[in-house]
Motif scaffolding. Structure first.
Motif, PDB file in Angstrom:
ATOM      1  N   GLU A 244       0.811  -1.225   0.000  1.00  0.00           N
ATOM      2  CA  GLU A 244       0.000   0.000   0.000  1.00  0.00           C
ATOM      3  C   GLU A 244       0.843   1.274   0.000  1.00  0.00           C
ATOM      4  OE1 GLU A 244      -3.107  -0.059   2.986  1.00  0.00           O
ATOM      5  OE2 GLU A 244      -3.052  -2.250   3.031  1.00  0.00           O
ATOM      6  N   ASP A 248      -4.346   2.740  -0.926  1.00  0.00           N
ATOM      7  CA  ASP A 248      -4.766   1.929   0.217  1.00  0.00           C
ATOM      8  C   ASP A 248      -5.534   0.693  -0.241  1.00  0.00           C
ATOM      9  OD1 ASP A 248      -7.432   2.729  -0.312  1.00  0.00           O
ATOM     10  OD2 ASP A 248      -7.227   4.466   0.998  1.00  0.00           O
ATOM     11  N   THR A 249      -5.753  -0.213   0.709  1.00  0.00           N
ATOM     12  CA  THR A 249      -6.402  -1.484   0.392  1.00  0.00           C
ATOM     13  C   THR A 249      -7.784  -1.284  -0.205  1.00  0.00           C
ATOM     14  OG1 THR A 249      -5.174  -2.688   2.089  1.00  0.00           O
ATOM     15  CG2 THR A 249      -7.259  -3.649   1.366  1.00  0.00           C
TER      16      THR A 249
END
Length: 429
Positions: A244, A248-249
């Motif tokens: 990341e 972001d995830t």
């Protein structure tokens, strides 16, 4: 001592011709990095892990991540109409969003599917935006969001949107915001004129001989296919996404989510990544083909595993090499198929020409007691049932015939593991 991966590659390529660079990551660690064959046949320069290859359409994931970085900065929204940034682009009264460009649902005609396109302009000196003139006034092929059709025009437009928003060139944005922060120091926009250290030459096979691939001006593939890199830089890319360091995830999972069309159907493509699975392992990947090169990157994101295969000849089957390596690292048994015997009358139900999107054409013929194909694949078919066959050269290729009417099948589905699924209809007349 030869490793199992060495043996896999040796069975797939001519080690005295063009070849491949391969990197393999398992459990987050690189377990194999090597080159096979020659980067330059004239000087007998071997391929090494630091050899630079054209990535072709593997470029698309970098373009897509660049768009998501701009979203993260608040400079665009994926549901924005493309005319927000390209006000002069004719959308023919429809709303075409940035998402439609990313997931190939825009309905815009792909310039690479135009008749004689490459013969007419591949050697022309032009700017990336000049290519838009070849497709912008053509009618849409379908209502945006209602179908999936792989589309290089959409990614060309995404490159122009990046330039419009950032007031910098696509190449410069990718270098400054992706390559440099990730220390991908052997990755480039592959201008033909630029001296790129350890650049692989691209070849094509004609009969028993190799020759240099046709020239292609890199303003044509642009944000859809003009980047280049080494396998080791692509290992850095995989690690950066996994850790990341760029997105972001939640954002990445949006990119890794299959596209849902207006009628509810799902397509195995997200935002810049092909979304599928192989032998029960979720696979986020992409392939690419461009004169002289054939590429594939397979990221098994739940396993922290990655396989990248870059070839400097389009005839090298990078997808099959990837599948064989995947079966090795996941300790999977060989694929075993059992054929059955069908009557000639049953075989005849499948005989005919089948046409799908993006120029897909497959003609099925009967040759005595067997079926053969010509077109997208040229092979013999072996039946597993009345409706399902596999190919003799690669038993993981599966063809399924359906919609029997008046004694013939009207629909063909071709499943190529890790690559994609094609659906085609019987050609009438």
């Amino acid at each position: 001592m030869l490793s199992e991966i060495d043996r896999i590659v040796a069975a797939e390529i001519d080690l005295q011709g063009p070849g491949v660079a391969i990197a393999v990551v398992k459990d987050g660690k690189m377990i194999h990095s090597a080159g096979y064959g020659f980067a330059n046949l004239e000087w007998s320069c071997p391929i090494e892990p630091d050899t630079v290859f054209r990535l072709a359409s593997v470029t698309k994931q970098f373009t897509a991540v660049a768009i998501m970085l701009l979203e993260k900065q608040g400079k665009l929204r994926l549901d924005d109409s493309i005319t927000t940034y390209l006000p002069d682009y004719p959308t023919h009264g429809r709303t075409i969003t940035i998402t439609n460009l990313l997931n190939h649902t825009s309905g815009i005609k792909s310039y690479t599917s135009l008749d004689n396109f490459f013969q007419e302009i591949s050697k022309k000196d032009m700017l990336p935006g000049d290519v838009v003139a070849y497709f912008k006034d053509l009618p849409l092929e379908f209502e945006p969001g209602t179908r999936y059709s792989y589309n290089n025009s959409g990614y060309h437009l995404l490159g122009l949107i990046i330039e419009k928003i950032t007031s910098m060139g696509y190449e410069q944005f990718i270098q400054q915001h992706i390559f440099q922060p990730l220390e991908m120091n052997r990755s480039y926009y592959m201008h033909n004129e630029t001296i790129v250290p350890r650049r692989a030459s691209g070849y094509e096979r004609v009969g028993e001989m190799y020759r240099h691939a046709e020239y292609l001006n890199t303003s044509i593939p642009y944000a859809a296919g003009a980047l280049g890199a080494t396998v080791e830089d692509l290992v850095r890319w995989d690690a950066a996404l996994r850790e990341e360091r760029l997105l972001d995830t939640a954002t990445l999972e949006r990119m890794y989510t299959p596209t849902r069309l207006a009628d509810g159907r799902l397509e195995e493509y997200g935002l810049g990544f092909r979304v599928t699975e192989y032998a029960g392992h979720r696979l986020i990947g992409h392939g690419g083909g461009i004169p002289g090169f054939h590429t594939f990157i397979a990221r098994f994101v739940d396993d922290q595993a990655m396989i990248v295969v870059l070839a400097n000849a389009p005839e090298i089957n990078v997808e099959r090499i990837t599948r064989k390596i995947a079966r090795y690292i996941f300790e999977l048994p060989p694929v075993v198929r059992t054929s059955v015997t069908l009557s000639e009358a049953t075989l005849d139900k499948a005989v005919g020409a089948y046409v799908g999107e993006n120029g897909f054409l497959l003609e099925v013929r009967r040759d005595g007691e067997r079926l053969t194909t010509q077109g997208f694949i040229n092979d013999s078919l072996l039946p597993m049932s009345e409706e399902t066959y596999y190919t003799s050269e690669d038993n993981e290729f599966e063809l399924h015939f359906s919609e029997e009417q008046a004694g013939v099948y009207n629909t063909l589905t071709l499943r190529i593991p890790i690559y994609r699924t094609f659906t085609a209809s019987r050609k009438q007349g």
